[in-house]
Design a protein around this motif. Structure first.
Motif, PDB file in Angstrom:
ATOM      1  N   CYS A 100       0.790  -1.318  -0.056  1.00  0.00           N
ATOM      2  CA  CYS A 100       0.135  -0.121  -0.041  1.00  0.00           C
ATOM      3  C   CYS A 100       0.851   1.257  -0.005  1.00  0.00           C
ATOM      4  O   CYS A 100       0.613   2.029  -0.582  1.00  0.00           O
ATOM      5  CB  CYS A 100      -0.871  -0.136   1.380  1.00  0.00           C
ATOM      6  SG  CYS A 100      -2.186  -1.228   1.309  1.00  0.00           S
ATOM      7  N   TRP A 152       2.577  -9.352  -5.947  1.00  0.00           N
ATOM      8  CA  TRP A 152       3.069  -7.885  -5.585  1.00  0.00           C
ATOM      9  C   TRP A 152       4.429  -7.708  -6.382  1.00  0.00           C
ATOM     10  O   TRP A 152       5.576  -7.734  -5.860  1.00  0.00           O
ATOM     11  CB  TRP A 152       3.171  -7.559  -4.235  1.00  0.00           C
ATOM     12  CG  TRP A 152       1.833  -7.606  -3.407  1.00  0.00           C
ATOM     13  CD1 TRP A 152       0.761  -6.849  -3.896  1.00  0.00           C
ATOM     14  CD2 TRP A 152       1.657  -8.212  -2.230  1.00  0.00           C
ATOM     15  NE1 TRP A 152       0.024  -7.133  -2.906  1.00  0.00           N
ATOM     16  CE2 TRP A 152       0.442  -7.816  -2.152  1.00  0.00           C
ATOM     17  CE3 TRP A 152       2.358  -8.950  -1.285  1.00  0.00           C
ATOM     18  CZ2 TRP A 152      -0.303  -8.173  -0.788  1.00  0.00           C
ATOM     19  CZ3 TRP A 152       1.951  -9.159  -0.053  1.00  0.00           C
ATOM     20  CH2 TRP A 152       0.493  -9.063   0.145  1.00  0.00           C
ATOM     21  N   GLN A 185       2.174   2.383  -3.093  1.00  0.00           N
ATOM     22  CA  GLN A 185       1.308   2.691  -3.839  1.00  0.00           C
ATOM     23  C   GLN A 185       1.141   2.032  -5.180  1.00  0.00           C
ATOM     24  O   GLN A 185       0.966   2.404  -6.505  1.00  0.00           O
ATOM     25  CB  GLN A 185       1.372   4.307  -4.555  1.00  0.00           C
ATOM     26  CG  GLN A 185       1.306   5.094  -3.171  1.00  0.00           C
ATOM     27  CD  GLN A 185       1.674   6.792  -3.656  1.00  0.00           C
ATOM     28  OE1 GLN A 185       2.297   6.784  -4.849  1.00  0.00           O
ATOM     29  NE2 GLN A 185       1.102   7.512  -2.924  1.00  0.00           N
ATOM     30  N   LEU A 186       1.180   0.594  -4.977  1.00  0.00           N
ATOM     31  CA  LEU A 186       0.865  -0.414  -6.043  1.00  0.00           C
ATOM     32  C   LEU A 186      -0.443  -0.124  -6.651  1.00  0.00           C
ATOM     33  O   LEU A 186      -1.311  -0.116  -5.699  1.00  0.00           O
ATOM     34  CB  LEU A 186       1.235  -1.835  -5.538  1.00  0.00           C
ATOM     35  CG  LEU A 186       2.670  -2.021  -5.183  1.00  0.00           C
ATOM     36  CD1 LEU A 186       2.669  -3.587  -4.898  1.00  0.00           C
ATOM     37  CD2 LEU A 186       3.693  -1.792  -5.963  1.00  0.00           C
ATOM     38  N   PRO A 187      -0.877  -0.573  -7.576  1.00  0.00           N
ATOM     39  CA  PRO A 187      -2.092  -0.543  -8.389  1.00  0.00           C
ATOM     40  C   PRO A 187      -2.779  -1.783  -7.769  1.00  0.00           C
ATOM     41  O   PRO A 187      -2.440  -2.813  -7.523  1.00  0.00           O
ATOM     42  CB  PRO A 187      -2.220  -0.863  -9.681  1.00  0.00           C
ATOM     43  CG  PRO A 187      -0.507  -0.272  -9.973  1.00  0.00           C
ATOM     44  CD  PRO A 187       0.296  -0.681  -9.019  1.00  0.00           C
ATOM     45  N   ASP A 188      -3.944  -1.625  -7.028  1.00  0.00           N
ATOM     46  CA  ASP A 188      -4.760  -2.382  -6.474  1.00  0.00           C
ATOM     47  C   ASP A 188      -4.132  -3.581  -5.587  1.00  0.00           C
ATOM     48  O   ASP A 188      -3.867  -4.843  -5.878  1.00  0.00           O
ATOM     49  CB  ASP A 188      -5.521  -3.354  -7.390  1.00  0.00           C
ATOM     50  CG  ASP A 188      -6.465  -2.600  -8.476  1.00  0.00           C
ATOM     51  OD1 ASP A 188      -7.309  -1.482  -7.775  1.00  0.00           O
ATOM     52  OD2 ASP A 188      -6.561  -2.684  -9.423  1.00  0.00           O
TER      53      ASP A 188
END
Length: 218
Positions: free
Chosen positions: A43, A105, A46-49
């Motif tokens: 989180c 991830w 700022q990884l997408p989803d």
């Protein structure tokens, strides 16, 4: 470019994984602590989803299916997601409650695999979450008979507009066919990419009230 050239390019795609290792001495005795740490870092990066997970189920013929679903809660009791109870995944879980989750991830060169069995959430848990969703998402839950065949997207859009008008004022009721599952996990595997394909893999398996930890070859 020919098909064989395309295949050659794919075959040679590779990169080194250099973001860091995972050592036994650094592992907590409870895998949920490591999962929480990794999810928090996903989180923060700022990884997408970051809560997106692949949910794998198996039908009555033994055919596996996969789809992406969002994790909505987790604690010592399990990992929670919501869905249409008439969906293909729900029908398969009704026949076989065993499930696999996978968190990819990639940017952090990490992945987590979870094995367990599902139990349905209580109506109170489902209702509480349903009314925390955005208004349009609540309406969207009414629109789709998930996994059923439809003639065109316009059918969905027309139904959405109809229901949006209907529920313009007041609360959207909880559909009887909408609910959620708690994955009671028994196994978690943590994978951290390593140089020269010497990745770090650790397997947690529940043994009574504790966890057995094994390092796996990459």
């Amino acid at each position: 470019m020919s098909d064989s050239d395309n295949l050659q390019q794919i075959a040679h795609l590779r990169r080194e994984y250099t973001r860091g290792g995972l050592r036994r001495k650094d592992l907590p005795e409870n895998p949920l602590e490591l999962f929480e740490k990794w999810l928090k870092q996903a989180c923060e990066a700022q990884l997408p989803d970051p809560t997106a997970m692949t949910v794998a189920t198996v039908d009555a013929q033994g055919q596996p299916y996969q789809r992406i679903v969002l994790l909505k809660h987790f604690d010592a009791q399990g990992m929670v997601f919501y869905t249409n109870l008439g969906s293909r995944k729900a029908q398969q879980l009704e026949q076989n409650p065993r499930i696999s989750l996978h968190f990819p991830w990639h940017f952090l060169e990490r992945q987590v695999m979870v094995l367990g069995e599902v139990e349905k959430l209580s109506p109170l848990e489902v209702l509480k979450y349903f009314h925390s969703r955005p208004h349009d998402s609540q309406i969207g839950a009414w629109v789709s008979k998930q996994s059923s065949k439809i003639s065109a997207r316009g059918v969905l859009e027309a139904k959405f507009l109809e229901l949006k008008q209907k529920f313009q004022q007041g609360e959207v009721p909880l559909p009887s066919f909408w609910g959620g599952y708690r994955v009671k996990f028994t196994t978690l595997e943590f994978w951290q990419g390593g140089e020269h394909r010497l990745h770090d893999r650790f397997l947690y398996q529940r043994e009574g009230d504790s966890w057995k930890i094994d390092r796996l070859a990459p």
